[in-house]
Design an enzyme around this catalytic site. Structure first.
Site, short mmCIF file in Angstrom:
data_model
loop_
_atom_site.label_atom_id
_atom_site.label_comp_id
_atom_site.label_asym_id
_atom_site.label_seq_id
_atom_site.Cartn_x
_atom_site.Cartn_y
_atom_site.Cartn_z
N ARG A 92 41.10 94.51 65.17
CA ARG A 92 41.89 94.30 66.62
C ARG A 92 40.57 95.07 67.59
O ARG A 92 41.09 96.42 67.83
CB ARG A 92 42.80 94.42 66.75
CG ARG A 92 43.33 93.04 67.27
CD ARG A 92 45.06 92.85 67.68
NE ARG A 92 44.95 93.83 68.81
CZ ARG A 92 46.20 93.57 69.42
NH1 ARG A 92 47.60 92.30 68.69
NH2 ARG A 92 46.33 94.20 70.78
N LYS A 143 57.31 93.22 68.63
CA LYS A 143 57.32 92.12 69.61
C LYS A 143 56.70 91.31 68.82
O LYS A 143 57.70 89.87 68.64
CB LYS A 143 56.65 92.54 70.99
CG LYS A 143 57.59 93.66 71.94
CD LYS A 143 56.81 93.66 73.32
CE LYS A 143 55.55 93.37 72.78
NZ LYS A 143 55.12 94.80 72.68
N ARG A 153 55.36 92.90 82.31
CA ARG A 153 54.92 93.68 82.53
C ARG A 153 54.09 94.97 83.07
O ARG A 153 54.25 96.06 83.09
CB ARG A 153 53.08 94.00 81.43
CG ARG A 153 53.99 94.35 79.91
CD ARG A 153 51.70 94.11 79.29
NE ARG A 153 52.08 94.65 77.87
CZ ARG A 153 51.72 94.38 76.73
NH1 ARG A 153 51.45 92.55 77.26
NH2 ARG A 153 51.74 94.32 75.51
N ARG A 187 46.75 103.03 75.79
CA ARG A 187 47.86 101.76 75.94
C ARG A 187 49.00 102.07 75.42
O ARG A 187 50.25 101.50 76.18
CB ARG A 187 47.75 100.10 74.12
CG ARG A 187 46.44 99.11 74.75
CD ARG A 187 45.84 99.10 73.39
NE ARG A 187 47.04 98.59 72.82
CZ ARG A 187 46.61 98.30 71.74
NH1 ARG A 187 45.97 98.61 71.12
NH2 ARG A 187 47.88 97.27 70.52
N ARG A 189 47.11 98.24 61.23
CA ARG A 189 47.48 97.21 62.03
C ARG A 189 45.25 97.58 62.30
O ARG A 189 44.40 96.32 61.79
CB ARG A 189 47.73 96.65 63.39
CG ARG A 189 47.87 95.66 63.66
CD ARG A 189 48.39 94.89 64.72
NE ARG A 189 47.78 95.54 65.90
CZ ARG A 189 48.44 95.04 66.71
NH1 ARG A 189 49.71 94.83 66.40
NH2 ARG A 189 48.12 95.44 68.00
P1 ADP Z 1 50.00 95.07 72.13
O1 ADP Z 1 51.52 94.99 72.29
O2 ADP Z 1 49.81 95.88 70.87
O3 ADP Z 1 49.84 95.98 73.72
P2 ADP Z 1 48.97 92.76 73.25
O4 ADP Z 1 48.59 91.56 72.43
O5 ADP Z 1 50.70 92.13 73.51
O6 ADP Z 1 49.49 93.84 72.42
O7 ADP Z 1 48.40 92.59 74.47
C1 ADP Z 1 47.23 92.93 73.65
C2 ADP Z 1 46.49 93.12 75.58
O8 ADP Z 1 46.42 92.26 76.66
C3 ADP Z 1 47.13 94.68 76.64
O9 ADP Z 1 46.93 95.68 76.52
C4 ADP Z 1 46.40 93.79 78.14
O10 ADP Z 1 45.19 94.75 78.45
C5 ADP Z 1 46.53 91.93 77.62
N1 ADP Z 1 47.83 91.72 78.14
C6 ADP Z 1 48.51 91.34 77.16
N2 ADP Z 1 49.40 90.55 78.26
C7 ADP Z 1 49.11 91.09 79.63
C8 ADP Z 1 50.54 91.07 80.92
N3 ADP Z 1 51.07 91.00 81.33
N4 ADP Z 1 49.97 91.55 81.78
C9 ADP Z 1 48.54 91.82 81.83
N5 ADP Z 1 47.57 92.28 80.73
C10 ADP Z 1 47.78 92.41 79.51
#
Ligand code: ADP
Length: 191
Positions: free
Chosen positions: A134, A14, A89, A145, A128
């Site tokens: 990370r 994404k 989400r 996740r 990654r």
């Molecule tokens: P990925 O898509 O690899 O899981 P992201 O960079 O999108 O990683 O998100 C990393 C972290 O940020 C998530 O695991 C969560 O803790 C937090 N996060 C991101 N977007 C949201 C959201 N919409 N609601 C709640 N937590 C979020």
């Protein structure tokens, strides 16, 4: 004008595709994960609140996330459109986004789901982890996740499908090929 949400499991690409589409469509890519990580790095108050959730691979509470996105979408650069990467989400976040857009007299135009199978996702995320270090790319947290996505976010696919907004795109293959599929799903010219 493009108001677009990207859905898909962790590791589906994404973030990569959001940046490419942003350049192509001339609207900002807004990544909740990037914003949270930047706040953690800068040790802001928000960063201190969210760090434990990020490190554990759990979702940040909706109240915190919703307030942050509301603020971000009010910035002038988002007035003409946006690509949301990582939001909504949860079903609560879907409702909140509806409210935010409704208040602005705007509505969502497209939801693009990027699909990929779990083995490929875990492989990519492990790679990654090696590259970027990370804190949420360790094996246990990667599994958490994926599970959190299945439990809380995968149901959104159905929600947006019922609204007729959803297109699903295969996330496997070359980055440029995936971008082409996304543009095709938006009925835009592509390579
Ligand atoms: P990925 O898509 O690899 O899981 P992201 O960079 O999108 O990683 O998100 C990393 C972290 O940020 C998530 O695991 C969560 O803790 C937090 N996060 C991101 N977007 C949201 C959201 N919409 N609601 C709640 N937590 C979020």
């Amino acid at each position: 004008m493009t108001r677009l949400v990207l859905l898909g499991p962790p590791g589906a690409g994404k973030g990569t595709q959001a940046k490419l589409l942003s350049a192509r469509l001339g609207v900002p890519a807004i990544s909740t994960g990037d914003i949270f990580r930047a706040n953690v790095a800068e040790q802001t108050e928000l960063g201190q609140t969210v760090k434990e959730y990020l490190d554990a691979g759990k979702y940040v509470p909706d109240t915190v996330t919703n307030a942050m996105v509301r603020d971000r979408l009010q910035q002038p650069d988002a007035a003409e459109g946006f690509i949301l990467d990582g939001y909504p989400r949860t079903t609560d976040q879907v409702r909140e986004l509806d409210d935010m857009l409704g208040e602005a007299g705007a509505k969502l135009e497209h939801v693009l789901e990027i699909t990929a199978d779990t083995d490929e996702l875990v492989r990519r995320l492990a790679g990654r982890a090696a590259d970027q270090g990370r804190s949420d790319d360790t094996e246990d947290v990667i599994r958490t996740r994926q599970q959190v996505y299945l439990d809380q976010t995968a149901p959104l696919v159905e929600v947006y499908a019922e609204r007729g907004l959803l297109r699903s795109v295969d996330g496997l293959g070359e980055i440029a090929a995936v971008t082409d599929r996304l543009l095709a799903a938006l009925d835009l010219p592509h390579a």
